[in-house]
Design an enzyme around this catalytic site. Structure first.
Site, mmCIF file in Angstrom:
data_model
loop_
_atom_site.group_PDB
_atom_site.id
_atom_site.type_symbol
_atom_site.label_atom_id
_atom_site.label_comp_id
_atom_site.label_asym_id
_atom_site.label_seq_id
_atom_site.Cartn_x
_atom_site.Cartn_y
_atom_site.Cartn_z
ATOM 1 C CG ASN A 78 77.863 47.516 9.777
ATOM 2 O OD1 ASN A 78 78.593 48.199 10.477
ATOM 3 N ND2 ASN A 78 78.040 46.213 9.600
ATOM 4 C CE LYS A 113 80.514 45.971 7.195
ATOM 5 N NZ LYS A 113 80.719 44.853 6.296
ATOM 6 C CG HIS A 143 79.011 41.818 11.223
ATOM 7 N ND1 HIS A 143 79.972 41.307 10.381
ATOM 8 C CD2 HIS A 143 78.180 42.561 10.461
ATOM 9 C CE1 HIS A 143 79.728 41.748 9.149
ATOM 10 N NE2 HIS A 143 78.645 42.511 9.175
ATOM 11 C CD GLU A 157 74.717 41.363 7.908
ATOM 12 O OE1 GLU A 157 74.534 42.355 7.194
ATOM 13 O OE2 GLU A 157 75.718 41.230 8.614
ATOM 14 N N GLY A 211 79.646 42.060 1.404
ATOM 15 C CA GLY A 211 80.738 42.738 0.702
ATOM 16 C C GLY A 211 81.176 42.073 -0.592
ATOM 17 C CB SER A 258 75.849 42.341 -1.825
ATOM 18 O OG SER A 258 77.173 41.933 -1.533
ATOM 19 N N GLY A 302 75.839 47.733 4.360
ATOM 20 C CA GLY A 302 77.250 48.027 4.622
ATOM 21 C C GLY A 302 77.798 49.001 3.598
HETATM 22 P P1 PGA Z 1 77.607 44.846 2.719
HETATM 23 O O1 PGA Z 1 77.781 44.605 4.281
HETATM 24 O O2 PGA Z 1 76.333 45.636 2.534
HETATM 25 O O3 PGA Z 1 78.835 45.643 2.317
HETATM 26 O O4 PGA Z 1 77.538 43.520 2.066
HETATM 27 C C1 PGA Z 1 76.709 44.270 5.108
HETATM 28 C C2 PGA Z 1 77.188 44.031 6.509
HETATM 29 O O5 PGA Z 1 78.359 43.651 6.695
HETATM 30 O O6 PGA Z 1 76.426 44.218 7.467
#
Ligand code: PGA
Length: 235
Positions: A7, A9, A83, A155, A161, A197, A218
């Site tokens: 992902n 973003k 999401h 999630e 994040g 994460s 992410g």
């Molecule tokens: P992250 O995000 O790996 O940065 O925690 C995952 C996501 O938002 O799908």
């Protein structure tokens, strides 16, 4: 083999794409789904593509949106929906999410349907109730045949994040909970992935969770060396 869903973003700039794609081409990505932003779809056309969002409305006259048929034209096979960033920052409702899922399925695109609890809900031991509610709001309005096509992404919102990965035992317990709930209520078998994460270090332990079908990554998919490491470890 477990799925790895990237992902991205808004994390990649045009100037980074060449090096990123060159490195990605050197590894086996048959189990990897790349979800770039729509501007970068074409650049990633040699990989299995996922979108980060889709329009759920019936009209073609919405400024700034992309339709499921347009995604299908670009050979997009998957799309993230529900999401928590979109639920929270754009006030996306269960109804919005359901509309998006229906549009995707009509265009043969697999929805990656995100669910998860807040930190406060976790502290109050409400996680399972929240997940059940998020699932039933959508699945009560779909056919069994459609439900079977959906990938559920667990999630936890507090893990996204934040650098705080959910612990191995909890992910295992929740994966089994989701799968049995869907099997019991909807007579369907679904794939479940975990996101929040994930990095090149914690992936090894998470890969041991037998019932889990993959990961939604992410931040760690933006550093190509770390991401390649994750891809190789998950083979
Ligand atoms: P992250 O995000 O790996 O940065 O925690 C995952 C996501 O938002 O799908």
């Amino acid at each position: 083999m477990k799925l790895i869903i990237a992902n991205q973003k808004m994390g990649l700039e045009k100037s980074n794409l060449e090096k990123y794609i060159e490195s990605l081409k050197k590894v086996d990505t048959s189990h990897v789904i790349i979800c770039p932003n729509n501007l970068h779809m074409e650049a990633f056309k040699d990989f299995t593509l996922g979108a980060q969002n889709v329009c759920g409305l019936d009209t073609k006259e919405i400024t700034g949106e992309v339709s499921s048929s347009q995604l299908a034209d670009y050979n997009v096979k998957y799309c993230i929906v529900g999401h928590s960033e979109r639920r929270q920052k754009y006030n996306e409702t269960d109804e919005d999410i359901l509309n998006k899922i229906k549009k995707l399925l009509a265009n043969k695109i697999i929805p990656i349907f995100c669910i998860g609890e807040t930190h406060e809900e976790k502290e109050r031991e409400k996680t399972l109730i929240i997940l059940e509610k998020q699932i039933s709001k959508i699945f009560n309005n779909l056919s069994i045949a459609d439900i079977k096509k959906i990938v559920i992404a667990y999630e936890p919102i507090w893990a996204i994040g934040s650098g705080l990965v959910c612990d191995y035992k909890t992910i295992e317990k929740i994966t089994i909970f989701i799968k049995s709930l869907v099997a019991n209520y909807y007579e369907a078998k679904v794939n479940v992935v975990y996101g929040g994460s994930i990095n090149d270090k914690n992936i090894e332990k998470l890969l041991e969770i037998e019932d889990l079908d993959g990961f939604l990554v992410g931040k760690s998919c933006l550093d190509i060396d770390k991401f390649v490491d994750i891809i190789k470890k998950s083979r």
